[in-house]
Design a protein around this motif. Structure first.
Motif, PDB file in Angstrom:
ATOM      1  N   GLY A 127      16.339  -2.339   7.556  1.00 54.56           N
ATOM      2  CA  GLY A 127      16.044  -3.671   6.789  1.00 54.56           C
ATOM      3  C   GLY A 127      14.664  -4.403   7.205  1.00 54.56           C
ATOM      4  O   GLY A 127      14.044  -5.207   6.549  1.00 54.56           O
ATOM      5  N   ALA A 128      14.754  -4.448   8.767  1.00 56.34           N
ATOM      6  CA  ALA A 128      13.461  -5.210   9.113  1.00 56.34           C
ATOM      7  C   ALA A 128      12.063  -4.140   8.630  1.00 56.34           C
ATOM      8  O   ALA A 128      11.143  -4.943   8.629  1.00 56.34           O
ATOM      9  CB  ALA A 128      13.515  -5.029  10.766  1.00 56.34           C
ATOM     10  N   VAL A 129      12.216  -2.806   8.627  1.00 54.95           N
ATOM     11  CA  VAL A 129      11.065  -2.207   8.185  1.00 54.95           C
ATOM     12  C   VAL A 129      10.821  -2.626   6.640  1.00 54.95           C
ATOM     13  O   VAL A 129       9.576  -2.807   6.314  1.00 54.95           O
ATOM     14  CB  VAL A 129      11.188  -0.837   8.352  1.00 54.95           C
ATOM     15  CG1 VAL A 129      10.215   0.132   7.776  1.00 54.95           C
ATOM     16  CG2 VAL A 129      11.212  -0.255   9.796  1.00 54.95           C
ATOM     17  N   LEU A 130      11.743  -2.615   5.878  1.00 57.63           N
ATOM     18  CA  LEU A 130      11.824  -2.850   4.657  1.00 57.63           C
ATOM     19  C   LEU A 130      11.198  -4.087   4.097  1.00 57.63           C
ATOM     20  O   LEU A 130      10.381  -4.379   3.173  1.00 57.63           O
ATOM     21  CB  LEU A 130      13.086  -2.618   3.814  1.00 57.63           C
ATOM     22  CG  LEU A 130      13.135  -2.951   2.480  1.00 57.63           C
ATOM     23  CD1 LEU A 130      12.241  -1.932   1.411  1.00 57.63           C
ATOM     24  CD2 LEU A 130      14.759  -2.484   1.922  1.00 57.63           C
ATOM     25  N   PRO A 170      20.100   8.983   7.901  1.00 56.63           N
ATOM     26  CA  PRO A 170      21.221  10.231   7.861  1.00 56.63           C
ATOM     27  C   PRO A 170      21.418  10.791   9.081  1.00 56.63           C
ATOM     28  O   PRO A 170      22.530  11.347   9.636  1.00 56.63           O
ATOM     29  CB  PRO A 170      20.886  10.932   6.707  1.00 56.63           C
ATOM     30  CG  PRO A 170      20.223  10.243   5.686  1.00 56.63           C
ATOM     31  CD  PRO A 170      19.479   9.468   6.643  1.00 56.63           C
ATOM     32  N   SER A 171      20.250  11.021   9.723  1.00 57.12           N
ATOM     33  CA  SER A 171      20.421  11.577  11.038  1.00 57.12           C
ATOM     34  C   SER A 171      20.532  10.605  12.396  1.00 57.12           C
ATOM     35  O   SER A 171      21.014  10.972  13.552  1.00 57.12           O
ATOM     36  CB  SER A 171      18.984  12.192  11.565  1.00 57.12           C
ATOM     37  OG  SER A 171      17.929  11.180  11.640  1.00 57.12           O
ATOM     38  N   THR A 183       0.983  -1.286  -0.094  1.00 55.22           N
ATOM     39  CA  THR A 183      -0.153  -0.023  -0.171  1.00 55.22           C
ATOM     40  C   THR A 183       0.994   1.360  -0.015  1.00 55.22           C
ATOM     41  O   THR A 183       1.904   1.176   0.350  1.00 55.22           O
ATOM     42  CB  THR A 183      -0.758   0.047   1.448  1.00 55.22           C
ATOM     43  OG1 THR A 183       0.001   0.147   2.364  1.00 55.22           O
ATOM     44  CG2 THR A 183      -1.766  -1.200   1.274  1.00 55.22           C
ATOM     45  N   PRO A 184       0.255   2.286  -0.446  1.00 58.65           N
ATOM     46  CA  PRO A 184       1.046   3.595  -0.276  1.00 58.65           C
ATOM     47  C   PRO A 184       1.539   4.044   1.101  1.00 58.65           C
ATOM     48  O   PRO A 184       2.476   4.569   1.346  1.00 58.65           O
ATOM     49  CB  PRO A 184      -0.026   4.459  -0.741  1.00 58.65           C
ATOM     50  CG  PRO A 184      -0.815   3.973  -1.803  1.00 58.65           C
ATOM     51  CD  PRO A 184      -0.939   2.602  -0.995  1.00 58.65           C
ATOM     52  N   ALA A 185       0.402   3.395   2.107  1.00 58.22           N
ATOM     53  CA  ALA A 185       1.059   3.999   3.542  1.00 58.22           C
ATOM     54  C   ALA A 185       2.271   2.917   3.958  1.00 58.22           C
ATOM     55  O   ALA A 185       3.235   3.592   4.592  1.00 58.22           O
ATOM     56  CB  ALA A 185      -0.122   3.838   4.381  1.00 58.22           C
ATOM     57  N   GLN A 186       2.383   1.930   3.401  1.00 59.22           N
ATOM     58  CA  GLN A 186       3.472   1.026   3.692  1.00 59.22           C
ATOM     59  C   GLN A 186       4.655   1.419   2.883  1.00 59.22           C
ATOM     60  O   GLN A 186       5.982   1.359   3.451  1.00 59.22           O
ATOM     61  CB  GLN A 186       3.192  -0.262   3.475  1.00 59.22           C
ATOM     62  CG  GLN A 186       2.132  -1.057   4.152  1.00 59.22           C
ATOM     63  CD  GLN A 186       1.459  -2.364   3.628  1.00 59.22           C
ATOM     64  OE1 GLN A 186       1.575  -2.624   2.383  1.00 59.22           O
ATOM     65  NE2 GLN A 186       1.100  -3.348   4.584  1.00 59.22           N
ATOM     66  N   ILE A 187       4.624   1.685   1.682  1.00 56.31           N
ATOM     67  CA  ILE A 187       5.736   2.459   1.194  1.00 56.31           C
ATOM     68  C   ILE A 187       6.396   3.862   1.749  1.00 56.31           C
ATOM     69  O   ILE A 187       7.546   3.955   1.850  1.00 56.31           O
ATOM     70  CB  ILE A 187       5.415   2.676  -0.269  1.00 56.31           C
ATOM     71  CG1 ILE A 187       5.005   1.403  -1.087  1.00 56.31           C
ATOM     72  CG2 ILE A 187       6.421   3.489  -1.275  1.00 56.31           C
ATOM     73  CD1 ILE A 187       4.764   1.475  -2.447  1.00 56.31           C
ATOM     74  N   ASP A 231      10.149   7.004   4.984  1.00 57.16           N
ATOM     75  CA  ASP A 231      10.411   7.696   6.046  1.00 57.16           C
ATOM     76  C   ASP A 231      11.470   7.065   6.985  1.00 57.16           C
ATOM     77  O   ASP A 231      12.378   7.764   7.303  1.00 57.16           O
ATOM     78  CB  ASP A 231       9.169   7.914   6.970  1.00 57.16           C
ATOM     79  CG  ASP A 231       8.122   8.738   6.505  1.00 57.16           C
ATOM     80  OD1 ASP A 231       8.559   9.443   5.356  1.00 57.16           O
ATOM     81  OD2 ASP A 231       7.007   8.684   6.825  1.00 57.16           O
ATOM     82  N   ALA A 232      11.425   5.502   6.928  1.00 55.12           N
ATOM     83  CA  ALA A 232      12.591   4.767   7.854  1.00 55.12           C
ATOM     84  C   ALA A 232      13.945   5.089   7.063  1.00 55.12           C
ATOM     85  O   ALA A 232      14.934   5.373   7.659  1.00 55.12           O
ATOM     86  CB  ALA A 232      12.315   3.227   7.711  1.00 55.12           C
TER      87      ALA A 232
END
Length: 136
Positions: free
Chosen positions: A117-120, A66-67, A51-55, A60-61
């Motif tokens: 990686g776990a989010v992706l 970089p921060s 879904t767009p929300a999952q993407i 975002d993750a």
């Protein structure tokens, strides 16, 4: 005969100087290397049905890295908009910049990179990665 010997010695001297490494040559080589940047490019193809929300969650993750990881010196990303139709289903391009291979070596196993990686992984169909040193 003395002139021939003298010319031979001068010629040999010129040839050996042409192949000698000088401080000037070494500085130029060092300067090019230190001016080069290491680019880590990553391309994602998401599973059908993502879904767009999952993407957005993945975007975002990745954008938060970089921060969290100081070795990342530059970051940008975008969506494919090529009219050529050669993307093979890859939609997202991410470019990370490192100053050295050592910095990249810290990034790759970094806990925050692993957490990303776990989010992706639940949404990833395929990934394509190329790293390169920039050239002028």
């Amino acid at each position: 005969m003395k002139i021939k010997v003298l010319l031979l010695l001068i010629s040999m001297s010129l040839v050996s100087n042409a192949f000698a490494k000088t401080d000037e040559n070494m500085t130029t080589t060092t300067m090019i290397q230190s001016d080069s940047l290491l680019r880590h490019t990553v391309f994602f193809k998401f599973k059908e049905g993502t879904t767009p929300a999952q993407i957005k969650k993945v975007e975002d993750a990745f954008s938060a890295l970089p921060s969290k990881i100081e070795q990342i010196k530059g970051y940008e990303w975008g969506l494919n908009n090529s009219p050529e139709g050669l993307d093979k289903g890859f939609t997202h391009a991410f470019f990370l910049t490192f100053k050295s291979e050592e910095d990249r070596a810290i990034y790759l196993p970094h806990p925050d990179h692993k957490a990303f990686g776990a989010v992706l992984s639940p949404y990833l169909d395929d990934v394509f990665v190329i790293d390169y040193w920039t050239k002028q």
